[in-house]
Design an enzyme around this catalytic site. Structure first.
Site, PDB file in Angstrom:
ATOM      1  CE  LYS A  48      21.314-102.707  -5.753  1.00 54.55           C
ATOM      2  NZ  LYS A  48      21.379-101.927  -6.991  1.00 54.55           N
ATOM      3  CG  ASN A  49      20.305 -98.614  -5.446  1.00 53.27           C
ATOM      4  OD1 ASN A  49      21.186 -99.406  -5.804  1.00 53.27           O
ATOM      5  ND2 ASN A  49      19.056 -98.737  -5.800  1.00 53.27           N
TER       6      ASN A  49
ATOM      7  CB  CYS B  63      19.811-104.432 -17.403  1.00 51.89           C
ATOM      8  SG  CYS B  63      18.797-103.167 -16.695  1.00 51.89           S
TER       9      CYS B  63
ATOM     10  NE  ARG C   5      18.658 -98.735 -15.769  1.00 46.51           N
ATOM     11  CZ  ARG C   5      19.087 -99.454 -14.728  1.00 46.51           C
ATOM     12  NH1 ARG C   5      19.051-100.758 -14.785  1.00 46.51           N
ATOM     13  NH2 ARG C   5      19.540 -98.873 -13.644  1.00 46.51           N
TER      14      ARG C   5
ATOM     15  CG  ASP D   1      14.474 -99.896  -7.349  1.00 46.56           C
ATOM     16  OD1 ASP D   1      15.447 -99.292  -6.870  1.00 46.56           O
ATOM     17  OD2 ASP D   1      14.278-100.012  -8.572  1.00 46.56           O
TER      18      ASP D   1
ATOM     19  NE  ARG E 152      23.276-106.543 -10.303  1.00 52.18           N
ATOM     20  CZ  ARG E 152      22.460-105.688 -10.939  1.00 52.18           C
ATOM     21  NH1 ARG E 152      21.463-106.122 -11.665  1.00 52.18           N
ATOM     22  NH2 ARG E 152      22.658-104.391 -10.822  1.00 52.18           N
TER      23      ARG E 152
HETATM   24  C1  EPZ Z   1      18.861 -95.847  -9.896  1.00 53.38           C
HETATM   25  O1  EPZ Z   1      19.146 -96.250 -11.230  1.00 53.38           O
HETATM   26  C2  EPZ Z   1      18.865 -97.124  -9.072  1.00 53.38           C
HETATM   27  N1  EPZ Z   1      20.187 -97.742  -9.140  1.00 53.38           N
HETATM   28  C3  EPZ Z   1      17.809 -98.089  -9.599  1.00 53.38           C
HETATM   29  O2  EPZ Z   1      17.784 -99.229  -8.744  1.00 53.38           O
HETATM   30  C4  EPZ Z   1      16.444 -97.406  -9.509  1.00 53.38           C
HETATM   31  O3  EPZ Z   1      15.458 -98.255 -10.056  1.00 53.38           O
HETATM   32  C5  EPZ Z   1      16.491 -96.089 -10.315  1.00 53.38           C
HETATM   33  O4  EPZ Z   1      17.556 -95.251  -9.808  1.00 53.38           O
HETATM   34  C6  EPZ Z   1      15.177 -95.320 -10.205  1.00 53.38           C
HETATM   35  O5  EPZ Z   1      14.896 -95.062  -8.869  1.00 53.38           O
HETATM   36  C7  EPZ Z   1      21.197 -97.229  -8.398  1.00 53.38           C
HETATM   37  O6  EPZ Z   1      21.039 -96.246  -7.707  1.00 53.38           O
HETATM   38  C8  EPZ Z   1      22.503 -97.948  -8.477  1.00 53.38           C
HETATM   39  P1  EPZ Z   1      17.593 -93.263 -13.379  1.00 53.38           P
HETATM   40  P2  EPZ Z   1      19.488 -95.137 -12.365  1.00 53.38           P
HETATM   41  O7  EPZ Z   1      18.788 -92.636 -14.000  1.00 53.38           O
HETATM   42  O8  EPZ Z   1      20.296 -94.051 -11.777  1.00 53.38           O
HETATM   43  C9  EPZ Z   1      16.036 -92.878 -17.817  1.00 53.38           C
HETATM   44  C10 EPZ Z   1      17.828-101.521  -8.208  1.00 53.38           C
HETATM   45  O9  EPZ Z   1      16.995-102.412  -8.404  1.00 53.38           O
HETATM   46  N2  EPZ Z   1      17.306 -92.171 -18.052  1.00 53.38           N
HETATM   47  O10 EPZ Z   1      16.786 -92.486 -12.391  1.00 53.38           O
HETATM   48  O11 EPZ Z   1      20.006 -95.848 -13.543  1.00 53.38           O
HETATM   49  C11 EPZ Z   1      16.276 -94.364 -17.639  1.00 53.38           C
HETATM   50  O12 EPZ Z   1      16.317 -94.992 -18.916  1.00 53.38           O
HETATM   51  C12 EPZ Z   1      18.123-100.515  -9.314  1.00 53.38           C
HETATM   52  O13 EPZ Z   1      18.464-101.345  -7.141  1.00 53.38           O
HETATM   53  C13 EPZ Z   1      17.500 -91.512 -19.259  1.00 53.38           C
HETATM   54  O14 EPZ Z   1      16.628 -91.503 -20.122  1.00 53.38           O
HETATM   55  O15 EPZ Z   1      18.003 -94.613 -12.659  1.00 53.38           O
HETATM   56  C14 EPZ Z   1      15.083 -94.815 -16.829  1.00 53.38           C
HETATM   57  O16 EPZ Z   1      13.977 -95.041 -17.680  1.00 53.38           O
HETATM   58  C15 EPZ Z   1      17.372-100.810 -10.600  1.00 53.38           C
HETATM   59  N3  EPZ Z   1      18.687 -90.883 -19.485  1.00 53.38           N
HETATM   60  C16 EPZ Z   1      14.791 -93.593 -15.950  1.00 53.38           C
HETATM   61  O17 EPZ Z   1      15.469 -92.488 -16.552  1.00 53.38           O
HETATM   62  C17 EPZ Z   1      19.695 -90.878 -18.540  1.00 53.38           C
HETATM   63  O18 EPZ Z   1      20.766 -90.272 -18.811  1.00 53.38           O
HETATM   64  C18 EPZ Z   1      15.281 -93.740 -14.515  1.00 53.38           C
HETATM   65  O19 EPZ Z   1      16.672 -93.839 -14.559  1.00 53.38           O
HETATM   66  C19 EPZ Z   1      19.487 -91.551 -17.329  1.00 53.38           C
HETATM   67  C20 EPZ Z   1      18.284 -92.193 -17.098  1.00 53.38           C
END
Ligand code: EPZ
Length: 427
Positions: free
Chosen positions: A22-23, A116, A121, A305, A397
């Site tokens: 998915k990701n 969420c 996020r 995850d 999802r």
């Molecule tokens: C991706 O989310 C995945 N989703 C998530 O999987 C996964 O948990 C996450 O990466 C971490 O590995 C998809 O790829 C669609 P991040 P993403 O940006 O890109 C903070 C699942 O269950 N952050 O690495 O949203 C954020 O708040 C999902 O399949 C900022 O502060 O993850 C979080 O605490 C859940 N500012 C941390 O970084 C930003 O601009 C990780 O977020 C962006 C993120």
């Protein structure tokens, strides 16, 4: 809302094929907008998030079809860069559309994706990166408008290796003028998959999988055919379920190289794992051992995850384990539900202290988010008695029919779809 009913206590056994990631598929679907024409994407699973993304692409004007596990997208009719607010709110991953639409149209309007169940996020790193490529960004009342007459290559540094921000900047930089370097980049396999897809389209990107990615902007990209990598989180979920039920399961169409941190933890817990090419066998004959300390953090460390799922295994282990969650601030919502099944877990800020118990007992529990829901299914499979997991749509999802997946491994699990009552029918 759908429920899953599980008669637990049955060791899983058999062979299961793992579907596409998915990701990886979600950013690749967004990246397809960078080229005009017809793309064919293979190994794309039928998941709620994938269907939501295809709905958004169609609302933007594209023609999409999803047959079996192949998605065909014709981006020629793409006509607008305004992402519908209702669909934006439905799925955070719509944020991936910013980079491609800004690149194609020189402007894009999106809405602040809501937080969420697992955390706030934020998207500040996405916006900072796009600004460094030349975008002007206005935010008001949750509406974010970006404009860039031209995107210009730049040195972008990420203070945190955000997966989504890394991917958005890669997509925006693919046709920017000049060279972009992303330092502090996320290293997930899904980012390598995006790089490979973009390069298949004619981009010139190197370094994905390391913390420094270099993108040499090109003038044009072309539609292509591509196969998405296996879903390492679905594979990890099945592996943990096999161990928690003391079963013996073979997974095919996997990439064990994407699961080294999980395999290391499971072996420390006494689980037998053998790997041969794209096949992983996992068996657990006796009670697993506790694992002193697991810390979730960006790849290649232990993935957030899989945190809720491995907590179920450790809740049945012989001894005391600690899990520290460092990625999302709200990712322990499954703990309260597991306590209803007899788990002995206490929380202190972002650390969970798990004292293993001999057995869990069936109960009615609620899925609060995708991976917490998957964890509760594992708990139900391992527990004695009947477990009902409510709000099962969260699980849909990220898993293509989780009940079918585990039925193939001998689990007694079924889905109950609410029958509309007379009032529902009257509406
Ligand atoms: C991706 O989310 C995945 N989703 C998530 O999987 C996964 O948990 C996450 O990466 C971490 O590995 C998809 O790829 C669609 P991040 P993403 O940006 O890109 C903070 C699942 O269950 N952050 O690495 O949203 C954020 O708040 C999902 O399949 C900022 O502060 O993850 C979080 O605490 C859940 N500012 C941390 O970084 C930003 O601009 C990780 O977020 C962006 C993120």
């Amino acid at each position: 809302m759908d429920k899953l009913v599980i008669e637990g206590g049955n060791p899983l056994s058999g062979t299961i094929r793992i579907h596409g990631a998915k990701n990886a598929a979600l950013p690749i679907l967004a990246a397809s907008l960078l080229a005009e024409g017809v793309h064919s994407l293979h190994n794309v699973p039928k998941l709620l998030d994938i269907e939501t993304m295809l709905n958004i692409l169609e609302r933007l004007g594209c023609r999409c079809a999803h047959e079996e596990e192949t998605v065909t997208i014709d981006t020629s009719p793409l006509g607008t860069s305004h992402v519908p607010e209702d669909l934006m709110r439905q799925m955070r991953s719509s944020i991936f559309l910013m980079g491609p639409l800004l690149s194609r149209f020189g402007e894009v309007t999106i809405y602040q994706p809501g937080g969420c169940a697992i955390g706030e996020r934020k998207i500040d790193l996405h916006l900072q990166g796009l600004k460094q490529l030349g975008a002007e960004i206005e935010e008001s009342n949750g509406r974010i408008s970006c404009r860039a007459a031209k995107l210009t290559g730049s040195e972008v540094h990420l203070d945190y290796p955000s997966v989504g921000a890394t991917e958005n900047i890669m997509m925006a930089a693919a046709m920017a003028e000049g060279t972009t370097t992303i330092s502090g980049a996320a290293r997930e396999p899904e980012i390598q998959d995006l790089q490979n897809f973009l390069n298949q389209m004619g981009a010139q990107i190197i370094g994905a999988g390391t913390d420094t990615i270099t993108i040499q902007g090109v003038k044009k990209l072309y539609p292509c055919s591509y196969e998405v990598i296996p879903d390492r989180i679905v594979a990890g979920t099945v592996m943990i379920a096999a161990a928690a039920t003391r079963g013996n399961v073979t997974l095919t169409h996997t990439n064990a190289g994407h699961l080294t941190s999980l395999i290391h933890v499971l072996r420390r817990a006494g689980v037998q794992i053998t790997v041969c090419n794209d096949i992983i066998n996992i068996s657990c004959m006796g009670r697993p051992r506790a694992v002193e300390r697991i810390v979730t953090s960006p790849y290649p460390s232990f993935p957030t995850d899989l945190q809720s799922q491995v907590m179920v295994l450790l809740s049945l282990a012989d001894g005391f384990s600690v899990i520290k969650e460092t990625v999302f601030e709200g990712r322990f919502k499954h703990v309260e539900e597991m306590a209803r099944m007899g788990a002995d877990i206490s929380i202190d800020l972002n650390r969970a202290f798990i004292r293993g118990v001999q057995r869990l007992y069936g109960a009615t529990v609620e899925a609060t988010d995708l991976r917490a829901g998957a964890a509760l299914v594992i708990a139900g499979l391992a527990a004695h008695g009947t477990t009902v997991v409510e709000q099962a749509h969260h699980i849909d999802r990220g898993y293509d029919g989780i009940e079918k997946l585990f039925q193939k491994l001998g689990a007694r699990i079924s889905r109950k779809v609410p029958v509309p009552g007379p009032l529902d029918l009257a509406n």
